[in-house]
Design an enzyme around this catalytic site. Structure first.
Site, short mmCIF file in Angstrom:
data_model
loop_
_atom_site.label_atom_id
_atom_site.label_comp_id
_atom_site.label_asym_id
_atom_site.label_seq_id
_atom_site.Cartn_x
_atom_site.Cartn_y
_atom_site.Cartn_z
CD GLU A 61 42.16 36.27 29.94
OE1 GLU A 61 42.32 35.15 29.86
OE2 GLU A 61 41.65 36.80 30.91
CG ASP A 62 39.50 34.69 25.52
OD1 ASP A 62 40.82 34.77 25.81
OD2 ASP A 62 38.99 33.93 26.16
#
Length: 198
Positions: A61-62
Site C-alpha cells: 500500500e505504501d
C-alpha cells in the site's frame, strides 16, 4: 540463515525507509508501527507466516513493493495475507465513506489470520489518535467501530482490545474539553450502513 520473520522485518524496514515514510504525528521512522503490530500479533500466536505478514502489511500500500515482490521474497502464504490487508484503490468511490465501506468489505472477506493482523493494526493506530488529532479521531473511531464489527474471524482477545480502545476513545470525546454529542457518533455511523439500512 535468517528466519522468515527476520527477513520480513529487514525488508519492511528498508522499503518504508526508502519510501521516506514517517509516522504522521510523531515523525518517527514508519517501521515503529509494523513493529508494534507484530508484537500484538505475537501476543496471541507464534505463527511465523502471520508475523512476517504483520511486518509487511503496509508495504504494498505504501511503498514501491508489489504483490509479486512479496510473493517472490516470502512465498504465496505471506503474500496472500498482505494482499488481504492492502487497501485497494477505489477510483469509483465518490467520498471517504464510500472508499472506507469498500475497504471494510475487503477486510471482512479476509481470512481469520489476516483479520487478526488487521485488529492489531487498528489497536496500534488507535492508541494515540485522540492525543494527536481529536478532530479527525471523531470520524476515525466511528470507522473503526464499523470495521471491527465485521472482523469476527480474527483473534477474540485482540478483537476485545480493539473494541475497548475504540469505545473508550469515543467516550473520551463526549467529555470535556471535546463535548461531542453522543448523537453525532450515531449519525456518523449511519453513513457507513448499506443504503437499505439507513
Amino acid at each position: 540463515m535468517d528466519s522468515l520473520e527476520e527477513r520480513a522485518r529487514r525488508y519492511a524496514t528498508k522499503a518504508h525507509a526508502e519510501a521516506g515514510q514517517r509516522r504522521k504525528y510523531t515523525g518517527e521512522p514508519y517501521i515503529v508501527h509494523p513493529a508494534a503490530v507484530v508484537e500484538l500479533v505475537r501476543s496471541v500466536t507464534s505463527n511465523e507466516i502471520m508475523l512476517a505478514a504483520a511486518w509487511l502489511h503496509d508495504t504494498v500500500e505504501d511503498t514501491s513493493s508489489t504483490p509479486g515482490d512479496i510473493e517472490s521474497h516470502f512465498g504465496r502464504d505471506v503474500a496472500s495475507l498482505v494482499e488481504m490487508l492492502t487497501d485497494s484503490a477505489q477510483p469509483q468511490a465518490k467520498n471517504r465513506a464510500a472508499r472506507k465501506v469498500a475497504h471494510f468489505r475487503h477486510t471482512a472477506e479476509a481470512s481469520g489470520d489476516a483479520q487478526t493482523i488487521k485488529l492489531a493494526d487498528i489497536i496500534d493506530n488507535t492508541r494515540a489518535i485522540i492525543q494527536f488529532d481529536a478532530h479527525f479521531a471523531r470520524v476515525y473511531l466511528v470507522e473503526k467501530r464499523v470495521q471491527i464489527a465485521l472482523l469476527t474471524a480474527g483473534d477474540r482477545e485482540l478483537w476485545q482490545q480493539a473494541s475497548t480502545i475504540i469505545e473508550r476513545g469515543i467516550e473520551t470525546l463526549t467529555q470535556p474539553p471535546y463535548r461531542v454529542p453522543a448523537a453525532w457518533f450515531t449519525r456518523q455511523e449511519q453513513k457507513y450502513a448499506p443504503p437499505e439500512e439507513r
